[in-house]
Design a protein around this motif. Structure first.
Motif: not given
Ligand SMILES: Nc1ncnc2c1ncn2[C@@H]1O[C@H](COP(=O)(O)OP(=O)(O)OP(=O)(O)O)[C@@H](O)[C@H]1O
Length: 405
Positions: A182-183, A187, A265, A286, A288, A343-344
């Motif tokens: 799981m990434m 969030g 990404r 993930n 998304e 977040d990064c």
């Molecule tokens: N620092 C991180 N480490 C691991 N996975 C990440 C990270 N940042 C983003 N992701 C992965 O990429 C997806 C999309 O991230 P994004 O920030 O675009 O969307 P989001 O809708 O804000 O999602 P989330 O609410 O899960 O952060 C995330 O749901 C997660 O699965």
């Protein structure tokens, strides 16, 4: 009321034919793990049900834990009494005093797995029904749709009384679908996606990318604490933290702004796939959701997916934000997710990322960085830890900060 045993029933398990034994054993193991803090509890998995013997452990607390274990359709707390009529009466009285409210209708439903018992099921139904009416004069017996059914099960080792059926979490036992990575960001969406993946039996490992000093220790602590919340559904979870600073700095320096996010990404996904291969993961998950933000268009997914043919599974792809938030609240991750630690990805997010990035161009820009070298370095720097339910990471950090002040 202090129950003595909990009878656990399965849902989809019964449809799984020859795999059934594995499912039942896996569920038994998961129940044991989730009840590890109740040392006297014994778990006995059987083909059609699992019996959880409490041996004096607090039934209310055990019931709360069981509600979170995937693969349980429903369960009934029960009271074990001796096989003599006075002992059965005593138990029935205790159960009814707690459950039978004034004016309620009831029925007694007896089952015997021990046919040597002195009374048959009809005799017991009548005897106990009469006993309840004597003790609760305003109750009435009703055969169809009564308010309360008291189940009486006569077994060789005792008589078991139960009247409640509590809804379980459903789904499949964690681990029966194999391992997935799981990434996990900090969030709202990815914790919900983790929960949904685990619900379908996936043994999930969390991968979190962090970028000190651009991201704070609290951001990392938040991801770990989210993992701890999710661990309640699987017993414990592996948390894999990946240092991402150098990669982001390189990308920021060499890639044009419109493609910063896509290339970042792609690198995250490459690393996640490499870790999955090292650890036996079969798919990447993930958080998304289609169309939610710039990176979540189909074109963007295509440009990012380009780096691998490992399946990328997106459990919340078609949920609205309000639906995701509702689910996040239900699994108790929402309050943590909205804590404002960067977040990064947010920090290195360009003001106007390309919403429809082109795959060829993504490849072209990515070639400007040392993909292999940077991946090797990031993977060499990963740290893996096991996270259990109820572990607290954010508070620990607060203590450290308080000491510094
Ligand atoms: N620092 C991180 N480490 C691991 N996975 C990440 C990270 N940042 C983003 N992701 C992965 O990429 C997806 C999309 O991230 P994004 O920030 O675009 O969307 P989001 O809708 O804000 O999602 P989330 O609410 O899960 O952060 C995330 O749901 C997660 O699965």
């Amino acid at each position: 009321m202090q129950y003595t045993e909990i009878m656990v029933r399965y849902g989809e398990l019964s449809t799984k034919g020859k795999n059934q034994r594995d499912f039942v054993n896996r569920l038994g193991g998961n129940i044991r793990k989730s009840l590890h803090s109740f040392p006297k509890v014994e778990v006995h998995p059987k083909r059609d049900r699992t019996h959880v013997t409490l041996n004096g452990e607090d039934s209310t607390a055990v019931i709360e834990r069981l509600k979170q274990v995937f693969g349980i359709q429903n369960f009934s707390p029960s009271l074990k009494v001796g096989r003599t009529l006075p002992e059965i009466h005593d138990g029935v009285l205790k159960m009814m005093q707690e459950q039978l409210k004034p004016g309620m209708t009831f029925k007694i439903n007896t089952r015997r797995s021990d046919h040597h018992f002195e009374m048959d099921t009809n005799e017991l139904n009548e005897e106990l029904g009469g006993f309840v009416l004597d003790n609760f004069p305003d109750a009435t017996v009703k055969m169809r749709n009564p308010d309360l059914i008291l189940r009486v099960e006569v077994r060789h080792n005792g008589v078991f009384l139960s009247s409640e059926t509590i809804q379980g979490a459903g789904g499949l036992p964690v681990g029966t679908a194999g391992k997935g990575m799981m990434m996990l960001s900090g969030g709202i969406d990815s914790p919900v996606a983790s929960y949904l993946g685990m619900k379908r039996g996936v043994d999930m490992e969390m991968i979190h990318f962090f970028s000190p000093p651009y991201t704070s220790p609290q951001a990392l602590a938040k991801a770990k604490e989210l993992t701890s919340k999710l661990a309640a559904f699987g017993g414990s979870l592996q948390f894999i933290q990946v240092p991402f600073t150098k990669i982001q700095e390189e990308i920021k320096e060499k890639v044009p702004e419109g493609y910063l996010m896509t290339v970042q990404r792609r690198m995250m996904l490459r690393i996640a796939v490499a870790i999955a291969k090292m650890r036996g993961g079969k798919a990447i998950f993930n958080g998304e959701s289609l169309g939610q933000v710039a990176s979540q268009t189909m074109e963007s997914m295509e440009a990012i997916n380009d780096v691998t043919n490992m399946p990328i599974l997106r459990p919340v792809i078609s949920l609205d934000k309000t639906e995701i938030i509702k689910q996040a609240k239900a699994i108790d991750t929402y309050e943590l997710s909205i804590l404002p630690f960067e977040d990064c990805c947010t920090i290195f997010a360009p003001p106007s990322p390309k919403t429809r990035p082109d795959t060829e161009r993504s490849r072209y820009y990515e070639a400007k960085i040392d993909v292999e070298g940077l991946m090797k370095e990031a993977i060499a720097g990963i740290e893996v830890s096991e996270i259990k339910p109820g572990q607290n990471y954010l508070n620990q950090n607060e203590d450290v900060f308080a000491e510094l002040l």
